[in-house]
Design a protein around this motif. Structure first.
Motif, PDB file in Angstrom:
ATOM      1  N   GLU A 118       0.833  -1.205   0.000  1.00  0.00           N
ATOM      2  CA  GLU A 118       0.000   0.000   0.000  1.00  0.00           C
ATOM      3  C   GLU A 118       0.865   1.251   0.000  1.00  0.00           C
ATOM      4  N   PRO A 119       0.550   2.252  -0.844  1.00  0.00           N
ATOM      5  CA  PRO A 119       1.339   3.483  -0.844  1.00  0.00           C
ATOM      6  C   PRO A 119       1.134   4.272   0.446  1.00  0.00           C
ATOM      7  N   VAL A 120       2.259   4.658   1.059  1.00  0.00           N
ATOM      8  CA  VAL A 120       2.198   5.418   2.308  1.00  0.00           C
ATOM      9  C   VAL A 120       2.873   6.775   2.192  1.00  0.00           C
ATOM     10  N   ALA A 121       3.630   6.995   1.103  1.00  0.00           N
ATOM     11  CA  ALA A 121       4.316   8.275   0.947  1.00  0.00           C
ATOM     12  C   ALA A 121       4.627   8.522  -0.524  1.00  0.00           C
ATOM     13  N   PHE A 122       4.640   9.809  -0.892  1.00  0.00           N
ATOM     14  CA  PHE A 122       4.921  10.237  -2.256  1.00  0.00           C
ATOM     15  C   PHE A 122       5.952  11.364  -2.206  1.00  0.00           C
ATOM     16  N   PHE A 123       7.022  11.202  -2.994  1.00  0.00           N
ATOM     17  CA  PHE A 123       8.117  12.181  -3.000  1.00  0.00           C
ATOM     18  C   PHE A 123       8.349  12.671  -4.427  1.00  0.00           C
ATOM     19  N   PRO A 124       7.782  13.822  -4.797  1.00  0.00           N
ATOM     20  CA  PRO A 124       8.023  14.373  -6.129  1.00  0.00           C
ATOM     21  C   PRO A 124       9.332  15.163  -6.151  1.00  0.00           C
ATOM     22  N   PHE A 125      10.068  15.074  -7.258  1.00  0.00           N
ATOM     23  CA  PHE A 125      11.336  15.799  -7.363  1.00  0.00           C
ATOM     24  C   PHE A 125      11.698  15.977  -8.833  1.00  0.00           C
ATOM     25  N   GLN A 126      12.661  16.838  -9.080  1.00  0.00           N
ATOM     26  CA  GLN A 126      13.243  17.004 -10.407  1.00  0.00           C
ATOM     27  C   GLN A 126      14.688  16.548 -10.351  1.00  0.00           C
ATOM     28  N   ARG A 127      15.142  15.895 -11.411  1.00  0.00           N
ATOM     29  CA  ARG A 127      16.469  15.268 -11.403  1.00  0.00           C
ATOM     30  C   ARG A 127      17.236  15.613 -12.670  1.00  0.00           C
ATOM     31  N   SER A 128      18.511  15.961 -12.508  1.00  0.00           N
ATOM     32  CA  SER A 128      19.379  16.172 -13.657  1.00  0.00           C
ATOM     33  C   SER A 128      20.066  14.859 -14.009  1.00  0.00           C
ATOM     34  N   ALA A 129      20.694  14.822 -15.175  1.00  0.00           N
ATOM     35  CA  ALA A 129      21.392  13.603 -15.595  1.00  0.00           C
ATOM     36  C   ALA A 129      22.542  13.275 -14.656  1.00  0.00           C
ATOM     37  N   ALA A 130      23.102  14.298 -13.992  1.00  0.00           N
ATOM     38  CA  ALA A 130      24.237  14.085 -13.088  1.00  0.00           C
ATOM     39  C   ALA A 130      23.805  13.630 -11.702  1.00  0.00           C
ATOM     40  N   GLY A 131      22.486  13.590 -11.438  1.00  0.00           N
ATOM     41  CA  GLY A 131      22.010  13.155 -10.138  1.00  0.00           C
ATOM     42  C   GLY A 131      21.765  14.274  -9.150  1.00  0.00           C
ATOM     43  N   VAL A 132      21.656  15.501  -9.663  1.00  0.00           N
ATOM     44  CA  VAL A 132      21.298  16.634  -8.809  1.00  0.00           C
ATOM     45  C   VAL A 132      19.778  16.721  -8.746  1.00  0.00           C
ATOM     46  N   GLY A 133      19.232  16.660  -7.543  1.00  0.00           N
ATOM     47  CA  GLY A 133      17.789  16.723  -7.360  1.00  0.00           C
ATOM     48  C   GLY A 133      17.357  18.067  -6.818  1.00  0.00           C
ATOM     49  N   ARG A 134      16.204  18.485  -7.255  1.00  0.00           N
ATOM     50  CA  ARG A 134      15.625  19.735  -6.802  1.00  0.00           C
ATOM     51  C   ARG A 134      14.167  19.502  -6.436  1.00  0.00           C
ATOM     52  N   ALA A 135      13.679  20.306  -5.510  1.00  0.00           N
ATOM     53  CA  ALA A 135      12.251  20.259  -5.220  1.00  0.00           C
ATOM     54  C   ALA A 135      11.470  20.620  -6.473  1.00  0.00           C
ATOM     55  N   ILE A 136      10.273  20.057  -6.608  1.00  0.00           N
ATOM     56  CA  ILE A 136       9.422  20.364  -7.754  1.00  0.00           C
ATOM     57  C   ILE A 136       9.168  21.870  -7.809  1.00  0.00           C
ATOM     58  N   GLY A 137       9.467  22.450  -8.989  1.00  0.00           N
ATOM     59  CA  GLY A 137       9.216  23.878  -9.166  1.00  0.00           C
ATOM     60  C   GLY A 137      10.101  24.754  -8.299  1.00  0.00           C
ATOM     61  N   LEU A 138      11.320  24.303  -7.955  1.00  0.00           N
ATOM     62  CA  LEU A 138      12.208  25.102  -7.113  1.00  0.00           C
ATOM     63  C   LEU A 138      12.358  26.498  -7.705  1.00  0.00           C
ATOM     64  N   GLY A 139      12.153  27.512  -6.879  1.00  0.00           N
ATOM     65  CA  GLY A 139      12.151  28.897  -7.355  1.00  0.00           C
ATOM     66  C   GLY A 139      10.756  29.414  -7.606  1.00  0.00           C
ATOM     67  N   LEU A 140       9.793  28.511  -7.796  1.00  0.00           N
ATOM     68  CA  LEU A 140       8.384  28.877  -7.972  1.00  0.00           C
ATOM     69  C   LEU A 140       7.512  28.352  -6.840  1.00  0.00           C
ATOM     70  N   SER A 141       7.897  27.201  -6.301  1.00  0.00           N
ATOM     71  CA  SER A 141       7.073  26.529  -5.298  1.00  0.00           C
ATOM     72  C   SER A 141       7.274  27.136  -3.918  1.00  0.00           C
ATOM     73  N   ASP A 142       6.174  27.282  -3.172  1.00  0.00           N
ATOM     74  CA  ASP A 142       6.226  27.835  -1.819  1.00  0.00           C
ATOM     75  C   ASP A 142       6.061  26.764  -0.743  1.00  0.00           C
ATOM     76  N   CYS A 143       6.066  25.485  -1.129  1.00  0.00           N
ATOM     77  CA  CYS A 143       5.909  24.416  -0.142  1.00  0.00           C
ATOM     78  C   CYS A 143       6.444  23.123  -0.753  1.00  0.00           C
ATOM     79  N   GLN A 144       7.356  22.445  -0.048  1.00  0.00           N
ATOM     80  CA  GLN A 144       8.034  21.286  -0.619  1.00  0.00           C
ATOM     81  C   GLN A 144       8.208  20.205   0.446  1.00  0.00           C
ATOM     82  N   GLY A 145       8.360  18.969  -0.014  1.00  0.00           N
ATOM     83  CA  GLY A 145       8.608  17.882   0.917  1.00  0.00           C
ATOM     84  C   GLY A 145       8.001  16.578   0.460  1.00  0.00           C
ATOM     85  N   LEU A 146       7.918  15.641   1.382  1.00  0.00           N
ATOM     86  CA  LEU A 146       7.374  14.315   1.145  1.00  0.00           C
ATOM     87  C   LEU A 146       5.984  14.247   1.766  1.00  0.00           C
TER      88      LEU A 146
END
Length: 365
Positions: free
Chosen positions: A64-92
């Protein structure tokens, strides 16, 4: 942890429904910060439609799904919060009581680092990587608009009296004041974006609406209408003329304030403040608990707020050269920006300088 990473298009309708359910369950169980629209599947799917590298990690227990973690990823493995720079709330987004290991999650997502700048409260595995915490003001309307207005009157009686007087004067001078909480005219949205773009340039800021993907994202969200998530355009009219407008997003519990602007020709009437009071009234009538004004010190936010939430910025990392390089590159920029915005003695001269740059830009055209 049983973690699977998906492209947004690979999530089934059942996955999306489970995400929305986990979000609503968290709100009902005393974690209202997880009810923010920026944490909704609707926002992630919209960003994915206009930006590459969006992924969603789904954590399951006993299938059963208990958590959802949205993110943005570069080819080098750098992750950013969804909409970083635009989003006012981030997390899991997770079920109440769920615990996770941040490094294990990053490893499963193929990330060396995950960067955030509006991490929601209560995310302890991520908060260990925070480099600073900041106030994010809100307007509480859970007990109705009159209760909210009563709070303002007790704390800032002059502000309320002056703002309501300006609204009456606007009606006398320009025409009958009318407010539409959920305006469906896309032309009004484009008027708002034009005002906001001009405001960015006038104040020397980077013009977000000069980026076509952001314009497309906002229009996409404007047309998004779901039971648990939707874009929301609110417009203040005077004599059938739009005077001020705001575009944000809402879930059943939270209205995220995002892009407010007004026609500067009518600035003496404080139309932005009048609009926000009307938004509070409309949100209360819709059953919203609070309006999230977003991180950042602004005089109008201080006047309208009932309290502050806390958000964090920073990054969580695994031992990896990509993480070291990313942090070394980003840390000085963040430190300088935060030093300026945190102290009036630095912030006010910086604002004046940016406005001077804006006037020079305008004169060059």
């Amino acid at each position: 942890m049983d973690i699977t990473v998906y492209r947004p298009g690979e999530l089934t309708a059942a996955d999306r429904a489970a995400w929305a359910h986990v979000q609503s369950q968290a709100v009902a169980m005393g974690s209202p910060q997880l009810g923010n629209p920026f944490l909704s599947p609707g926002f992630t799917f919209a960003v994915a439609h206009h930006h590459r590298g969006v992924r969603v990690a789904v954590v399951r227990e006993e299938g059963e799904p208990v958590a959802f973690f949205p993110f943005q990823r570069s080819a080098a493995g750098v992750g950013r919060a969804i909409g970083l720079g635009l989003s006012d709330c981030q997390g899991l987004v997770h079920r109440p009581g769920f615990q996770w290991d941040a490094r294990e999650l990053l490893r499963a997502c193929g990330l060396a680092v995950w960067e955030f700048d509006h991490l929601v409260e209560g995310q302890k595995p991520f908060e260990e990587g925070a480099t600073g915490t900041y106030a994010s003001p809100v307007m509480d309307v859970e007990h109705g608009y009159e209760a909210y207005l009563g709070h303002l009157r007790s704390h800032s009686p002059k502000f309320v009296r002056t703002t309501l007087a300006k609204e009456r004067k606007l009606g006398r001078d320009v025409g009958e004041v009318r407010y539409v909480h959920d305006e469906r005219d896309v032309g009004a949205l484009r008027t708002l974006m034009g005002w906001k773009s001009a405001q960015y340039r006038r104040t020397g800021r980077s013009d977000r609406f000069a980026r076509p993907w952001i314009v497309d994202l906002v229009e996409h969200l404007f047309h998004t209408r779901e039971e648990s998530f939707s874009g929301l355009l609110s417009v203040l009219y005077a004599g059938d003329r739009p005077i001020a407008a705001h575009f944000g997003m809402r879930t059943p519990a939270v209205l995220a304030c995002w892009f407010p602007a007004y026609d500067p020709q009518f600035s003496k009437y404080s139309p932005g403040l009048v609009l926000h009071l009307r938004m509070a009234e409309g949100a209360a009538a819709d059953g919203v608990a609070h309006l999230d004004l977003g991180r950042g010190h602004k005089e109008y936010k201080e006047s309208l707020k009932t309290r502050d939430l806390t958000v964090s910025e920073g990054w969580v990392t695994r031992p990896h050269p990509v993480a070291l390089g990313h942090r070394a590159r980003r840390a000085p920029v963040r430190a300088l920006r935060n030093a300026v915005t945190a102290h009036p003695v630095l912030r006010e001269p910086a604002d004046r300088f940016l406005k001077r740059v804006g006037r020079l830009r305008a004169g060059a055209r």
